[in-house]
Design an enzyme around this catalytic site. Structure first.
Site, PDB file in Angstrom:
ATOM      1  N   HIS A  60      43.631 -75.059 -65.134  1.00  0.00           N
ATOM      2  CA  HIS A  60      42.775 -74.727 -64.068  1.00  0.00           C
ATOM      3  C   HIS A  60      41.707 -75.504 -63.649  1.00  0.00           C
ATOM      4  O   HIS A  60      40.751 -75.829 -64.730  1.00  0.00           O
ATOM      5  CB  HIS A  60      42.371 -73.064 -64.213  1.00  0.00           C
ATOM      6  N   CYS A  81      41.974 -66.806 -60.745  1.00  0.00           N
ATOM      7  CA  CYS A  81      42.476 -68.210 -61.096  1.00  0.00           C
ATOM      8  C   CYS A  81      43.772 -68.366 -62.266  1.00  0.00           C
ATOM      9  O   CYS A  81      44.099 -69.485 -62.186  1.00  0.00           O
ATOM     10  CB  CYS A  81      41.120 -68.914 -62.004  1.00  0.00           C
ATOM     11  N   ASN A 141      37.180 -75.872 -56.864  1.00  0.00           N
ATOM     12  CA  ASN A 141      38.091 -74.644 -57.526  1.00  0.00           C
ATOM     13  C   ASN A 141      38.624 -73.944 -56.245  1.00  0.00           C
ATOM     14  O   ASN A 141      38.073 -73.237 -55.704  1.00  0.00           O
ATOM     15  CB  ASN A 141      37.001 -73.908 -58.280  1.00  0.00           C
TER      16      ASN A 141
HETATM   17  O1  UT7 Z   1      37.764 -70.317 -62.010  1.00  0.00           O
HETATM   18  C1  UT7 Z   1      37.065 -69.033 -62.499  1.00  0.00           C
HETATM   19  C2  UT7 Z   1      36.288 -69.585 -63.580  1.00  0.00           C
HETATM   20  N1  UT7 Z   1      35.166 -69.935 -63.357  1.00  0.00           N
HETATM   21  C3  UT7 Z   1      34.434 -70.763 -64.215  1.00  0.00           C
HETATM   22  O2  UT7 Z   1      35.273 -71.212 -65.024  1.00  0.00           O
HETATM   23  C4  UT7 Z   1      33.042 -71.322 -64.034  1.00  0.00           C
HETATM   24  C5  UT7 Z   1      32.295 -71.331 -65.229  1.00  0.00           C
HETATM   25  N2  UT7 Z   1      30.964 -71.725 -65.163  1.00  0.00           N
HETATM   26  C6  UT7 Z   1      30.708 -73.124 -64.684  1.00  0.00           C
HETATM   27  O3  UT7 Z   1      31.422 -73.972 -64.155  1.00  0.00           O
HETATM   28  C7  UT7 Z   1      29.147 -73.220 -64.850  1.00  0.00           C
HETATM   29  O4  UT7 Z   1      28.511 -72.208 -65.583  1.00  0.00           O
HETATM   30  C8  UT7 Z   1      28.381 -73.527 -63.452  1.00  0.00           C
HETATM   31  C9  UT7 Z   1      28.743 -74.852 -62.597  1.00  0.00           C
HETATM   32  C10 UT7 Z   1      28.498 -72.354 -62.614  1.00  0.00           C
HETATM   33  C11 UT7 Z   1      26.846 -73.671 -63.697  1.00  0.00           C
HETATM   34  O5  UT7 Z   1      26.544 -74.515 -64.407  1.00  0.00           O
HETATM   35  P1  UT7 Z   1      25.620 -74.391 -65.740  1.00  0.00           P
HETATM   36  O6  UT7 Z   1      25.433 -75.798 -66.435  1.00  0.00           O
HETATM   37  O7  UT7 Z   1      26.007 -73.254 -66.557  1.00  0.00           O
HETATM   38  O8  UT7 Z   1      24.229 -74.096 -65.174  1.00  0.00           O
HETATM   39  P2  UT7 Z   1      23.396 -72.908 -65.311  1.00  0.00           P
HETATM   40  O9  UT7 Z   1      24.059 -71.699 -64.547  1.00  0.00           O
HETATM   41  O10 UT7 Z   1      22.792 -72.598 -66.689  1.00  0.00           O
HETATM   42  O11 UT7 Z   1      21.978 -73.015 -64.315  1.00  0.00           O
HETATM   43  C12 UT7 Z   1      21.270 -74.163 -64.863  1.00  0.00           C
HETATM   44  C13 UT7 Z   1      20.321 -74.420 -63.501  1.00  0.00           C
HETATM   45  C14 UT7 Z   1      19.672 -72.974 -63.249  1.00  0.00           C
HETATM   46  O12 UT7 Z   1      18.153 -73.364 -62.905  1.00  0.00           O
HETATM   47  P3  UT7 Z   1      17.136 -72.872 -64.152  1.00  0.00           P
HETATM   48  O13 UT7 Z   1      17.324 -71.373 -64.184  1.00  0.00           O
HETATM   49  O14 UT7 Z   1      17.445 -73.671 -65.292  1.00  0.00           O
HETATM   50  O15 UT7 Z   1      15.796 -73.399 -63.370  1.00  0.00           O
HETATM   51  C15 UT7 Z   1      20.258 -72.835 -61.857  1.00  0.00           C
HETATM   52  O16 UT7 Z   1      19.533 -72.140 -61.079  1.00  0.00           O
HETATM   53  O17 UT7 Z   1      20.853 -74.725 -62.432  1.00  0.00           O
HETATM   54  C16 UT7 Z   1      20.397 -74.136 -61.263  1.00  0.00           C
HETATM   55  N3  UT7 Z   1      21.464 -74.356 -60.322  1.00  0.00           N
HETATM   56  C17 UT7 Z   1      21.631 -75.229 -59.394  1.00  0.00           C
HETATM   57  N4  UT7 Z   1      20.686 -76.287 -58.992  1.00  0.00           N
HETATM   58  C18 UT7 Z   1      21.163 -76.948 -58.289  1.00  0.00           C
HETATM   59  C19 UT7 Z   1      22.653 -73.570 -60.238  1.00  0.00           C
HETATM   60  N5  UT7 Z   1      23.549 -74.023 -59.366  1.00  0.00           N
HETATM   61  C20 UT7 Z   1      22.690 -75.002 -58.837  1.00  0.00           C
HETATM   62  C21 UT7 Z   1      22.979 -75.753 -57.803  1.00  0.00           C
HETATM   63  N6  UT7 Z   1      22.139 -76.963 -57.274  1.00  0.00           N
HETATM   64  N7  UT7 Z   1      24.169 -75.860 -56.785  1.00  0.00           N
END
Ligand code: UT7
Length: 335
Positions: free
Chosen positions: A261, A121, A291
């Site tokens: 980004h 990225c 992204n």
């Molecule tokens: O471009 C390179 C750099 N990349 C980034 O900067 C990405 C950085 N990370 C992020 O943007 C975020 O961490 C994500 C968007 C990837 C995830 O968001 P989050 O608020 O950190 O969610 P999480 O990973 O803590 O997950 C929360 C919950 C989980 O369920 P439980 O364990 O709480 O039951 C996930 O399984 O959300 C669940 N989850 C989803 N639910 C519905 C994860 N993806 C999804 C989804 N739909 N697509």
């Protein structure tokens, strides 16, 4: 041909930008038909409403080539007027030859050399810095920097934690010698390889060559430890902008816009908060494109330019954090 301008130090400026995104729009509702996800979750957690997906025959090189054609048409450049072509991508058409060679051939650039650069990225900024050195040294006058990624090629359609985040797209900018006081004023970069297992593609390289086992284990798809990357991105985006403007005697309020980004709207908002900037001073196109890895910054820049939101003399900072980890920030005076 060496640059003979009196500007000392010699600088490069972005003098044109063009982009290409595939026609096909994939909405959150469409993804929710096959994945355990929802429009509400995706919008609330990421800000993404839709993304583009390449159609049959579309690759990173075809998208990049179209962005380059549009850039050259807009700038009135002939095929023999581009000195160097640098392509930032993590989704090259093939390991080799380089995507730069494929774009050169498709566009018919006659006197260009070029190469690919891999910094995920942050790739566009690494390529921008690299290209700017050729112009600043006086060795070359016209450098095209492309950021292009067909992320749909490496996204696991069964993994809801990543499949909703990424999209396909390409952008190209032209670097030429700057007028005195304008152009790329400063840059900073950092790598931190301790993040190598937080955002990566496990197989397909020399570490784990392709095999039946790697395919069955779905190891040819991108894997991400989202929370770790999120925390790193929030701290590094703000810190990088602050370091860069501090050492140039500037404050965040001197910036017309920050062009970050585009990974997550929450990262953009948190970065704005840390910098003490209103959220609308962070350029954002994530809602439309998701992204697109190396393409996010030229897509965001093109959007600003088309909307007339960058004026001659404006100070702007690009900033990116990506897999590796890689970090980059670039200060420029637009004009
Ligand atoms: O471009 C390179 C750099 N990349 C980034 O900067 C990405 C950085 N990370 C992020 O943007 C975020 O961490 C994500 C968007 C990837 C995830 O968001 P989050 O608020 O950190 O969610 P999480 O990973 O803590 O997950 C929360 C919950 C989980 O369920 P439980 O364990 O709480 O039951 C996930 O399984 O959300 C669940 N989850 C989803 N639910 C519905 C994860 N993806 C999804 C989804 N739909 N697509």
């Amino acid at each position: 041909m060496p640059d003979t301008s009196q500007d000392n130090p010699r600088r490069a400026a972005i003098t044109g930008v063009a982009t290409y995104v595939p026609d096909r729009i994939v909405t959150n509702a469409e993804l929710a038909r096959t994945l355990d996800t929802s429009d509400d979750w995706i919008v609330t957690r990421t800000g993404i409403r839709e993304r583009r997906r390449g159609g049959p025959g579309e690759t990173t090189s075809t998208m990049g080539a179209e962005a380059v054609r549009r850039l050259m048409a807009a700038k009135g450049l002939a095929p023999d007027q581009v000195d160097v072509l640098i392509v930032a991508t993590v989704t090259p058409d093939m390991f080799f030859p380089a995507t730069a060679c494929l774009i050169q051939d498709q566009v018919g650039l006659q006197s260009t050399w070029g190469f690919d650069l891999s910094a995920a990225c942050s790739g566009f900024l690494y390529a921008l810095t690299t290209g700017a050195q050729f112009v600043a040294s006086g060795v070359h006058r016209r450098v095209i920097v492309v950021g292009a990624d067909l992320m749909s090629a490496i996204i696991d359609p069964l993994d809801r934690t990543t499949a909703v985040l990424f999209g396909d797209g390409a952008g190209a900018v032209l670097l030429e010698p700057a007028e005195p006081g304008f152009g790329i004023l400063d840059f900073l970069h950092r790598v931190d390889g301790s993040g190598r297992n937080d955002l990566f593609m496990p197989a397909g390289g020399s570490l784990k060559p392709p095999s039946v086992e790697t395919v069955v284990a779905r190891e040819h798809f991108l894997k991400q430890n989202g929370r770790t990357v999120f925390k790193f991105a929030v701290s590094q985006m703000a810190e990088s902008v602050e370091r860069l403007i501090d050492r140039n005697g500037l404050k965040a309020s001197d910036l017309a816009v920050v062009i970050p980004h585009q990974a997550n709207q929450r990262i953009l908002d948190a970065t704005a908060d840390r910098l003490g900037l209103a959220h609308d001073r962070m350029a954002s196109v994530i809602g439309r494109y998701g992204n697109t890895t190396a393409a996010t910054l030229p897509l965001a820049l093109d959007d600003l330019v088309r909307a007339g939101k960058l004026e001659r003399g404006d100070l702007a900072v690009f900033v990116a954090v990506g897999a590796g980890f890689t970090v980059g920030a670039t200060l420029m005076r637009w004009g």
